[in-house]
Design a protein around this motif. Structure first.
Motif, short mmCIF file in Angstrom:
data_model
loop_
_atom_site.label_atom_id
_atom_site.label_comp_id
_atom_site.label_asym_id
_atom_site.label_seq_id
_atom_site.Cartn_x
_atom_site.Cartn_y
_atom_site.Cartn_z
N TRP A 13 0.82 -1.21 0.00
CA TRP A 13 0.00 0.00 0.00
C TRP A 13 0.86 1.26 0.00
O TRP A 13 0.52 2.25 -0.65
CB TRP A 13 -0.96 -0.01 1.19
CG TRP A 13 -2.07 -0.98 0.95
CD1 TRP A 13 -2.18 -2.24 1.47
CD2 TRP A 13 -3.17 -0.80 0.09
NE1 TRP A 13 -3.31 -2.84 0.98
CE2 TRP A 13 -3.95 -1.99 0.14
CE3 TRP A 13 -3.61 0.24 -0.72
CZ2 TRP A 13 -5.12 -2.15 -0.59
CZ3 TRP A 13 -4.79 0.07 -1.45
CH2 TRP A 13 -5.51 -1.10 -1.38
N PHE A 69 2.00 1.67 -3.50
CA PHE A 69 0.88 2.12 -4.33
C PHE A 69 0.67 3.62 -4.20
O PHE A 69 0.55 4.34 -5.19
CB PHE A 69 -0.39 1.36 -3.97
CG PHE A 69 -1.63 1.95 -4.59
CD1 PHE A 69 -1.92 1.71 -5.93
CD2 PHE A 69 -2.48 2.74 -3.84
CE1 PHE A 69 -3.06 2.26 -6.51
CE2 PHE A 69 -3.61 3.29 -4.42
CZ PHE A 69 -3.90 3.05 -5.75
N PHE A 70 0.60 4.13 -2.97
CA PHE A 70 0.36 5.55 -2.76
C PHE A 70 1.53 6.40 -3.21
O PHE A 70 1.34 7.51 -3.70
CB PHE A 70 -0.01 5.83 -1.29
CG PHE A 70 -1.41 5.39 -0.96
CD1 PHE A 70 -2.50 5.95 -1.59
CD2 PHE A 70 -1.62 4.40 -0.03
CE1 PHE A 70 -3.80 5.55 -1.30
CE2 PHE A 70 -2.91 3.98 0.26
CZ PHE A 70 -4.00 4.55 -0.37
N ARG A 71 2.76 5.89 -3.07
CA ARG A 71 3.92 6.63 -3.58
C ARG A 71 3.81 6.80 -5.09
O ARG A 71 4.02 7.89 -5.62
CB ARG A 71 5.21 5.88 -3.24
CG ARG A 71 6.46 6.62 -3.70
CD ARG A 71 7.72 5.78 -3.64
NE ARG A 71 7.62 4.72 -4.64
CZ ARG A 71 7.83 3.44 -4.42
NH1 ARG A 71 8.18 3.01 -3.24
NH2 ARG A 71 7.70 2.55 -5.38
N ALA A 72 3.45 5.74 -5.80
CA ALA A 72 3.31 5.80 -7.26
C ALA A 72 2.13 6.70 -7.65
O ALA A 72 2.24 7.50 -8.58
CB ALA A 72 3.11 4.40 -7.82
N TRP A 73 1.03 6.60 -6.92
CA TRP A 73 -0.15 7.39 -7.23
C TRP A 73 0.13 8.88 -7.05
O TRP A 73 -0.25 9.70 -7.88
CB TRP A 73 -1.29 6.93 -6.33
CG TRP A 73 -2.60 7.61 -6.61
CD1 TRP A 73 -3.33 7.55 -7.75
CD2 TRP A 73 -3.32 8.43 -5.70
NE1 TRP A 73 -4.48 8.28 -7.61
CE2 TRP A 73 -4.50 8.84 -6.35
CE3 TRP A 73 -3.09 8.85 -4.39
CZ2 TRP A 73 -5.43 9.65 -5.76
CZ3 TRP A 73 -4.03 9.66 -3.79
CH2 TRP A 73 -5.18 10.05 -4.48
N ARG A 74 0.82 9.24 -5.94
CA ARG A 74 1.17 10.65 -5.71
C ARG A 74 2.14 11.16 -6.76
O ARG A 74 2.13 12.33 -7.11
CB ARG A 74 1.79 10.82 -4.32
CG ARG A 74 0.79 10.86 -3.20
CD ARG A 74 1.42 11.33 -1.90
NE ARG A 74 2.61 10.58 -1.53
CZ ARG A 74 2.63 9.49 -0.78
NH1 ARG A 74 1.52 9.01 -0.29
NH2 ARG A 74 3.76 8.88 -0.51
N GLY A 130 2.02 10.43 -9.82
CA GLY A 130 1.33 10.57 -11.09
C GLY A 130 1.27 9.32 -11.94
O GLY A 130 0.73 9.33 -13.04
N TYR A 131 1.82 8.21 -11.45
CA TYR A 131 1.79 6.96 -12.23
C TYR A 131 0.42 6.31 -12.08
O TYR A 131 -0.07 6.13 -10.97
CB TYR A 131 2.88 6.00 -11.76
CG TYR A 131 2.88 4.71 -12.55
CD1 TYR A 131 3.45 4.66 -13.80
CD2 TYR A 131 2.28 3.57 -12.05
CE1 TYR A 131 3.44 3.50 -14.55
CE2 TYR A 131 2.26 2.40 -12.78
CZ TYR A 131 2.84 2.37 -14.03
OH TYR A 131 2.82 1.23 -14.77
N THR A 132 -0.20 5.98 -13.21
CA THR A 132 -1.52 5.35 -13.15
C THR A 132 -1.49 3.91 -13.63
O THR A 132 -2.34 3.13 -13.25
CB THR A 132 -2.54 6.13 -14.00
OG1 THR A 132 -2.05 6.20 -15.34
CG2 THR A 132 -2.75 7.52 -13.45
N GLY A 174 5.53 -3.26 -6.27
CA GLY A 174 5.99 -1.88 -6.19
C GLY A 174 7.41 -1.69 -5.71
O GLY A 174 7.88 -0.56 -5.62
#
Length: 77
Positions: free
Chosen positions: A12, A15-20, A22-24, A57
């Protein structure tokens, strides 16, 4: 890892590091395969760097990859 991977804190966090950042992603494929990075030297040098994902991740250290790549010696012809 299958379903147990979704219950791991590190997954998790990744996931949040990638989401912040900008990676989708594309959400294609089966999604349960962990990856890895290998730097392999010429001839008999063998594996200079091996990084296998332990959880979804995981990222390889870019400086470690560059350092390993610099150790590759050209093969004598």
């Amino acid at each position: 890892m299958m379903l147990s991977g979704f219950f791991r804190l590190g997954v998790w966090q990744n996931f949040f590091r990638a989401w912040r950042g900008g990676y989708t992603g594309n959400l294609e494929g089966e999604g349960f395969t962990l990856g890895g990075v290998y730097v392999i030297g010429a001839g008999t040098q063998g594996i200079l760097l091996e990084h296998r994902e332990k959880e979804f991740g995981d990222k390889v250290s870019l400086p470690a990859v560059l350092e390993a790549a610099e150790k590759i010696k050209p093969q004598a012809s």
